[in-house]
Design a protein around this motif. Structure first.
Motif, PDB file in Angstrom:
ATOM      1  N   LYS A 121      73.376   0.675  34.946  1.00  0.00           N
ATOM      2  CA  LYS A 121      73.907   0.645  36.322  1.00  0.00           C
ATOM      3  C   LYS A 121      75.406   0.926  36.348  1.00  0.00           C
ATOM      4  CE  LYS A 121      74.437  -4.426  36.401  1.00  0.00           C
ATOM      5  NZ  LYS A 121      75.852  -4.552  36.062  1.00  0.00           N
ATOM      6  N   ASN A 122      76.027   1.039  35.193  1.00  0.00           N
ATOM      7  CA  ASN A 122      77.495   1.151  35.138  1.00  0.00           C
ATOM      8  C   ASN A 122      78.001   2.589  35.126  1.00  0.00           C
ATOM      9  OD1 ASN A 122      78.006  -1.545  35.284  1.00  0.00           O
ATOM     10  ND2 ASN A 122      77.899  -1.842  33.063  1.00  0.00           N
ATOM     11  N   ARG A 123      79.339   2.687  35.290  1.00  0.00           N
ATOM     12  CA  ARG A 123      79.960   4.019  35.390  1.00  0.00           C
ATOM     13  C   ARG A 123      81.078   4.196  34.361  1.00  0.00           C
ATOM     14  NH1 ARG A 123      82.742   4.449  40.306  1.00  0.00           N
ATOM     15  NH2 ARG A 123      82.601   2.212  40.602  1.00  0.00           N
ATOM     16  N   CYS A 124      80.828   3.844  33.117  1.00  0.00           N
ATOM     17  CA  CYS A 124      81.870   4.011  32.100  1.00  0.00           C
ATOM     18  C   CYS A 124      82.199   5.502  31.982  1.00  0.00           C
ATOM     19  CB  CYS A 124      81.413   3.456  30.762  1.00  0.00           C
ATOM     20  SG  CYS A 124      81.053   1.687  30.844  1.00  0.00           S
ATOM     21  N   ALA A 125      83.491   5.811  32.086  1.00  0.00           N
ATOM     22  CA  ALA A 125      83.904   7.217  32.189  1.00  0.00           C
ATOM     23  C   ALA A 125      83.614   8.013  30.922  1.00  0.00           C
ATOM     24  CB  ALA A 125      85.398   7.272  32.495  1.00  0.00           C
ATOM     25  N   PHE A 126      83.488   7.325  29.795  1.00  0.00           N
ATOM     26  CA  PHE A 126      83.322   8.010  28.506  1.00  0.00           C
ATOM     27  C   PHE A 126      81.865   8.171  28.106  1.00  0.00           C
ATOM     28  CE2 PHE A 126      83.800   3.468  28.028  1.00  0.00           C
ATOM     29  CZ  PHE A 126      82.733   3.114  27.220  1.00  0.00           C
ATOM     30  N   CYS A 127      80.949   7.588  28.897  1.00  0.00           N
ATOM     31  CA  CYS A 127      79.588   7.414  28.383  1.00  0.00           C
ATOM     32  C   CYS A 127      78.573   8.365  29.029  1.00  0.00           C
ATOM     33  CB  CYS A 127      79.153   5.971  28.599  1.00  0.00           C
ATOM     34  SG  CYS A 127      77.475   5.665  28.036  1.00  0.00           S
ATOM     35  N   TYR A 128      77.787   8.977  28.177  1.00  0.00           N
ATOM     36  CA  TYR A 128      76.734   9.902  28.594  1.00  0.00           C
ATOM     37  C   TYR A 128      75.712   9.226  29.513  1.00  0.00           C
ATOM     38  CZ  TYR A 128      73.046  13.434  27.871  1.00  0.00           C
ATOM     39  OH  TYR A 128      72.094  14.395  28.032  1.00  0.00           O
ATOM     40  N   TYR A 129      75.515   7.913  29.305  1.00  0.00           N
ATOM     41  CA  TYR A 129      74.457   7.214  30.029  1.00  0.00           C
ATOM     42  C   TYR A 129      74.955   6.563  31.317  1.00  0.00           C
ATOM     43  CZ  TYR A 129      72.525   8.096  25.518  1.00  0.00           C
ATOM     44  OH  TYR A 129      72.129   8.742  24.386  1.00  0.00           O
ATOM     45  N   ASN A 130      76.173   6.866  31.727  1.00  0.00           N
ATOM     46  CA  ASN A 130      76.671   6.240  32.953  1.00  0.00           C
ATOM     47  C   ASN A 130      75.768   6.650  34.120  1.00  0.00           C
ATOM     48  OD1 ASN A 130      78.034   8.060  35.009  1.00  0.00           O
ATOM     49  ND2 ASN A 130      79.072   8.751  33.159  1.00  0.00           N
ATOM     50  N   THR A 131      75.662   5.765  35.082  1.00  0.00           N
ATOM     51  CA  THR A 131      74.617   5.884  36.104  1.00  0.00           C
ATOM     52  C   THR A 131      74.723   7.156  36.940  1.00  0.00           C
ATOM     53  OG1 THR A 131      73.425   4.571  37.742  1.00  0.00           O
ATOM     54  CG2 THR A 131      75.830   4.585  37.929  1.00  0.00           C
TER      55      THR A 131
ATOM     56  N   MET B  20      70.826  -1.352  24.595  1.00  0.00           N
ATOM     57  CA  MET B  20      70.436  -0.718  25.862  1.00  0.00           C
ATOM     58  C   MET B  20      71.682  -0.569  26.731  1.00  0.00           C
ATOM     59  SD  MET B  20      68.632  -3.721  28.078  1.00  0.00           S
ATOM     60  CE  MET B  20      69.444  -5.257  28.455  1.00  0.00           C
ATOM     61  N   GLY B  21      71.574   0.258  27.770  1.00  0.00           N
ATOM     62  CA  GLY B  21      72.601   0.263  28.800  1.00  0.00           C
ATOM     63  C   GLY B  21      72.430  -1.015  29.614  1.00  0.00           C
ATOM     64  N   GLU B  22      73.235  -1.205  30.624  1.00  0.00           N
ATOM     65  CA  GLU B  22      73.001  -2.389  31.478  1.00  0.00           C
ATOM     66  C   GLU B  22      71.854  -2.039  32.416  1.00  0.00           C
ATOM     67  OE1 GLU B  22      76.177  -4.678  33.133  1.00  0.00           O
ATOM     68  OE2 GLU B  22      77.315  -4.636  31.261  1.00  0.00           O
ATOM     69  N   ASP B  23      70.670  -2.063  31.836  1.00  0.00           N
ATOM     70  CA  ASP B  23      69.453  -1.669  32.543  1.00  0.00           C
ATOM     71  C   ASP B  23      69.036  -2.801  33.492  1.00  0.00           C
ATOM     72  OD1 ASP B  23      66.905  -1.084  33.363  1.00  0.00           O
ATOM     73  OD2 ASP B  23      66.152  -0.571  31.370  1.00  0.00           O
TER      74      ASP B  23
ATOM     75  N   VAL C 277      68.011   0.586  17.428  1.00  0.00           N
ATOM     76  CA  VAL C 277      66.908   0.883  18.355  1.00  0.00           C
ATOM     77  C   VAL C 277      67.489   0.905  19.770  1.00  0.00           C
ATOM     78  CG1 VAL C 277      64.638   0.190  19.197  1.00  0.00           C
ATOM     79  CG2 VAL C 277      65.261  -0.282  16.816  1.00  0.00           C
ATOM     80  N   TYR C 278      67.686   2.111  20.277  1.00  0.00           N
ATOM     81  CA  TYR C 278      68.227   2.263  21.643  1.00  0.00           C
ATOM     82  C   TYR C 278      67.018   2.259  22.572  1.00  0.00           C
ATOM     83  CZ  TYR C 278      72.004   3.693  24.811  1.00  0.00           C
ATOM     84  OH  TYR C 278      72.963   3.729  25.778  1.00  0.00           O
ATOM     85  N   PHE C 279      66.656   1.060  23.060  1.00  0.00           N
ATOM     86  CA  PHE C 279      65.338   0.941  23.698  1.00  0.00           C
ATOM     87  C   PHE C 279      65.357   1.211  25.194  1.00  0.00           C
ATOM     88  CE2 PHE C 279      65.601  -3.305  25.600  1.00  0.00           C
ATOM     89  CZ  PHE C 279      66.687  -3.844  24.912  1.00  0.00           C
TER      90      PHE C 279
HETATM   91  S1  SF4 Z   1      75.465   2.427  28.608  1.00  0.00           S
HETATM   92 FE1  SF4 Z   1      77.151   0.986  28.165  1.00  0.00          FE
HETATM   93  S2  SF4 Z   1      78.939   2.288  27.840  1.00  0.00           S
HETATM   94 FE2  SF4 Z   1      77.347   3.516  28.919  1.00  0.00          FE
HETATM   95  S3  SF4 Z   1      77.787   3.345  31.111  1.00  0.00           S
HETATM   96 FE3  SF4 Z   1      76.338   1.772  30.568  1.00  0.00          FE
HETATM   97  S4  SF4 Z   1      77.603  -0.047  30.100  1.00  0.00           S
HETATM   98 FE4  SF4 Z   1      78.930   1.721  30.047  1.00  0.00          FE
END
Ligand code: SF4
Length: 349
Positions: A72-82, A115-118, A65-67
């Motif tokens: 707030k983060n900027r992970c270079a590999f991640c679609y959800y980076n801020t 979740m991301g670091e919401d 469940v991706y709720f």
């Molecule tokens: S959702 Fe997770 S992996 Fe993606 S930018 Fe945020 S902390 Fe990084």
């Protein structure tokens, strides 16, 4: 290294692993360097033999469940980076309750709340606790939380609300690579959160990303470091380039590295949980990963779910086949089946 081994030799090698004879570094290196398909199949055979010794044909299933996709983060590999300009959602508590109701009676062993670091939930951890309460009320199942790095106090409070597992992936223990991947985030805080969680009764999952600039030596550093932490669950996932991110143009590697690492993980962590994620190559990819030695299927979602995955290879697919029934059906064609809930609960200690 398996080139001249016949079935008896491979069985003897598996037995050494079961008897916890440590695998020398040069053998792990040779396994990670395998490219020949016959040798690869031998590696997978040994890994399956070890897995079957501990788990037979039984598999554990986790619902995902991706709720909240806010982060707030900027992970270079991640679609959800801020930095990525995408549509995001944060589910209401009632939405989460409805998802749980759809999962009632399905064959799943644990619910993974990701979740991301919401900032909303990180600043209001009591709201996060309410999400756990809802899953417990509706399904009464073990709960995994995948919330990013939380402070000790919050981890403790969530544990008191019934969180059983903390998933927090380092992605790599090669510090130079870490800084390029988890941009601006503390390496040691991440390790501390897992260590602290274990001291207060959580099971923890650690994970690696492959195909993202890690060579064999870098992977070995990660595997050895991960082993020191003694996590209850260990994963590897192939990097999938994500639109709108700094690594968008990086060419995706085949699943070879991931499959080899799954087998190596099985030999290094013989009795641990190792997942086959549906999020990388879907239900067909699940088969390869189970055949490489995995014993858990993750990223299962209800059949009509619009929820996101993490890597989301199937973001644009109409039919995702990531629901519990499709997974169980496929498992049975492989001679595998869901484990009893009590078997899973016993692993939680
Ligand atoms: S959702 Fe997770 S992996 Fe993606 S930018 Fe945020 S902390 Fe990084």
């Amino acid at each position: 290294m398996f080139t001249n081994m016949d079935k008896n030799d491979l069985d003897a090698y598996a037995l050494k692993v079961i008897n916890r004879i440590e695998i020398p570094e040069d053998e792990l290196r040779e396994m990670l360097l395998i490219t020949d398909s016959t040798e690869l199949e031998k590696l997978h055979y040994v890994a399956r033999k070890v897995r079957d010794h501990y788990f037979g044909n039984k598999v554990f299933l986790y619902s995902f469940v991706y709720f909240s996709t806010h982060c707030k983060n900027r992970c270079a590999f991640c679609y959800y980076n801020t930095m990525n300009k995408i549509n995001r959602y944060r589910l209401e508590l009632e939405d989460i309750r409805n998802i749980c109701r759809k999962l009632k009676g399905e064959q799943i062993h644990m619910v993974d709340l990701t979740m991301g670091e919401d900032p909303y939930f990180h600043e209001n951890p009591r709201q996060f606790a309410k999400v756990i309460d809802i899953v417990k009320e509706e399904l009464g199942l073990p709960v995994m939380i995948s919330p990013g790095v939380l402070d000790d106090k919050t981890l403790k409070m969530l544990r008191e609300h019934g969180a059983n597992f903390l998933a927090l992936y380092q992605e790599t223990y090669d510090q130079e690579l870490y800084e390029k991947l988890r941009v601006g985030q503390s390496f040691s805080d991440r390790m501390h959160a897992r260590e602290f969680a274990q001291t207060i009764g959580y099971c923890v999952e650690d994970g690696l990303l492959t195909g993202v600039g890690n060579d064999v030596e870098s992977t070995l550093i990660s595997l050895r470091s991960m082993a020191k932490e003694n996590p209850q669950m260990v994963r590897v996932m192939t990097f999938i380039p994500q639109e709108g991110t700094p690594l968008e143009k990086k060419v995706q590697e085949s699943n070879l590295s991931e499959l080899k690492i799954i087998s190596v993980l099985r030999l290094m962590f013989p009795d641990r949980l190792i997942p086959a994620s549906l999020d990388v190559e879907g239900i067909e990819g699940m088969v390869y990963r189970l055949n490489a030695g995995a014993n858990v299927v993750t990223s299962i979602i209800p059949s009509d779910s619009p929820l996101e995955g993490v890597a989301n290879y199937d973001r644009k697919h109409e039919e995702r086949k990531r629901d519990p029934k499709s997974v169980v059906e496929k498992l049975r064609t492989m001679g595998m089946e869901p484990a009893a809930q009590s078997d899973f609960n016993n692993l939680l200690g």
